[in-house]
Design an enzyme around this catalytic site. Sequence first.
Site, PDB file in Angstrom:
ATOM      1  N   HIS A  26       3.669   6.304  -5.263  1.00  0.00           N
ATOM      2  CA  HIS A  26       3.331   6.603  -6.658  1.00  0.00           C
ATOM      3  C   HIS A  26       2.516   7.892  -6.723  1.00  0.00           C
ATOM      4  O   HIS A  26       2.671   8.702  -7.647  1.00  0.00           O
ATOM      5  CB  HIS A  26       2.535   5.430  -7.240  1.00  0.00           C
ATOM      6  CG  HIS A  26       2.467   5.411  -8.723  1.00  0.00           C
ATOM      7  ND1 HIS A  26       1.635   4.556  -9.420  1.00  0.00           N
ATOM      8  CD2 HIS A  26       3.108   6.128  -9.682  1.00  0.00           C
ATOM      9  CE1 HIS A  26       1.782   4.737 -10.715  1.00  0.00           C
ATOM     10  NE2 HIS A  26       2.669   5.691 -10.900  1.00  0.00           N
TER      11      HIS A  26
ATOM     12  N   GLU B 213       0.820  -1.208   0.000  1.00  0.00           N
ATOM     13  CA  GLU B 213       0.000   0.000   0.000  1.00  0.00           C
ATOM     14  C   GLU B 213       0.859   1.264   0.000  1.00  0.00           C
ATOM     15  O   GLU B 213       0.482   2.278  -0.593  1.00  0.00           O
ATOM     16  CB  GLU B 213      -0.962  -0.003   1.192  1.00  0.00           C
ATOM     17  CG  GLU B 213      -1.930  -1.184   1.215  1.00  0.00           C
ATOM     18  CD  GLU B 213      -2.721  -1.359  -0.080  1.00  0.00           C
ATOM     19  OE1 GLU B 213      -2.911  -0.374  -0.817  1.00  0.00           O
ATOM     20  OE2 GLU B 213      -3.146  -2.497  -0.355  1.00  0.00           O
TER      21      GLU B 213
END
Length: 674
Positions: free
Chosen positions: A472, A466
Amino acid sequence: MENVLLTDSAMPEFSKVDISKAKEAVDFRLKKCLDLKEVLLQENQFTWAQFIYPLEEADDRLSKTFGLIAHLNAVQNTQELRDIYQYCVEKVSEYSTQTAQDERLLKAYQYILKNDTSLDRAQIKAIHDVIRDFKLSGVELEGQKRKEFEVIATKLSILQSQFENNVLDATMAWHYVTADQNELLGLSEDMLEQAWLRAESVGEKGYFLGLDAPTYLAVMQQADNRALRQKMYHAYVTRASSLAENPIYDNAKIMQEIIELRYKEAKLLGFNNYAELSLKSKMASSVDKVMAFLEDLLQRAKHQAQKELQALQSFANKHGLSGKLQVWDVPYYSEKMKKTLYDFTAEELRPYFPLPYVIQGLFKIIESLYGVHAQEVKEWDRYHLQTALYVFYDQKKDIRGKILVDLFARDNKRDGAWMDDCRTRYKRQDQSVQVPVAYVTCNFMPPKNNEDALLTHNDVLTLFHEFGHALHHILTKVDYLPVSGINGVEWDAVELPSQFMENFCWSREGLSLIAKHVKTGESLPTALFKKLEASRQYQSALAMLRQLEFALFDMKLHQVQPDGLDIHGTLLSIRKETSLFEVPEYNRFENSFSHIFAGGYAAGYYSYKWAEVLSSDAFSVFESSAEIINPKIGQSFLQNILEMGGSRPAAELFEAFRGQQPTVDALLKYNGIL
């Protein structure tokens, strides 16, 4: 009193949220978006700066308001909040559909693409994405077909929310309480203590077992009581079905209607089925290519999976099981066999993964790879005491982003683990930058009073996964909302950064930073590391078959005609090819398969395996160097993948980092599949 749902703050002010004002806040944001659109469309000439930018900024404000309501609905669900969220999701869905069907907007975007000479590559990609999405949202439909499409889109948003609510309610509705500790032989002391405390919290005497993931997994892996395992299994796989002890949360009709509506949506847009529609915005070029990819992995893994099952059956029979393995026996004997082969169990590793040390090690890895330093914020406006907030700074001491974590299971919180965006980076017209913020939500076993939470190695993998998504989102350097962070990234590529991060939890270098015994301070011994490393391939083919079952079911379900469709029968037909176990007739796994019925993975569950190919191939670059945690290669991954967001096609970004197209070889190697 000011409605904080309408403030454009850097972080949500959770303590000031008046949920009773949520509807009016969303209505206000929607009206602002609609009014602005009409004003901007009066112009004869359009540019990014004067047209797209203000529209995106208004939508971002709407996203902040609605996103906060959605997050609270997921992590502290109440009936009041659920009703409010349902109202808001319908309104937002209706707005999104109508906006995406506005031909005037489409023509404006086409005009900008043709005439705005200031556009850079990221902006051009963003406009192409929007034009594609217009067409996939029915902009070219007319008359009755357009109205039908709007009705379908709104109804789907309602049904998907109802599906998720039913799964949550069905999970919370079932529990088992016993005062007889002999029924619970085999369960760890931690698990027993948690069960005792939960019973006390609800006014019961004894031990309280629910269907939350940590409890369910612990019972299935540890409980010597076969009847208890079977009871828990039955309750878990009949959730949200007519076969559950409490059948009022049955999702069967909702699932059927969702599939029918998706099919109608696809047909209205000129596709043969929903799978074709889904793939139009993904990396995979065709349904046939996805099916061939999945079938190929199935054929490669099946023989080894059969051998793994034979070994488990033999082991179980030698260790007290009479007859054939049943599905509720598999996790239990798998753990026993793992203990025999590698001399450790998942529970025995917990003391080596105290959460504070795991977090500290995770941040050291991130800093070594990407030059980004994390710092915890001690005082901030929490919505729950067990949440935490971290700010990430680069080497110039500039803030790159923030991650808000909510890691422990509790009542009224959606099961599973996920990352979501809270704020998205973009450059404002005054050149200031909105700092990106991500939510990371998990459901780990809560800590005991005044003690550190202890994770299993699988929990650690989940946490890294996660955080890969969150990095990202927050490390992007893209200045435009439509392609910043996770925005604009193809769905079957979005799992690349998350699955990539998991690899560090298997390497000696990574584990040396995240594993330390909670009492002795001892690092993970070399002998134990080697056993853990060897266990990576333990039953890997069986695990792959299970994932392929989900992916093939999903793709098959979204290709067939819904008239007379038997959803459960479709799953049974897939299981004939993928499952080596005799699954009980009462198993209704599909009724709680939120990924494809509520979570955005419809005709896209294959993405996990697709992205695992990408992540395995990417990590092989690090393995080929002298050190796994390699700053030089890390910078390349940062610059070519994480910072680029959705500003370029994922295939281009991967090749820019890797220097070649991905191959399946590394995936098979990590799984030990010949």
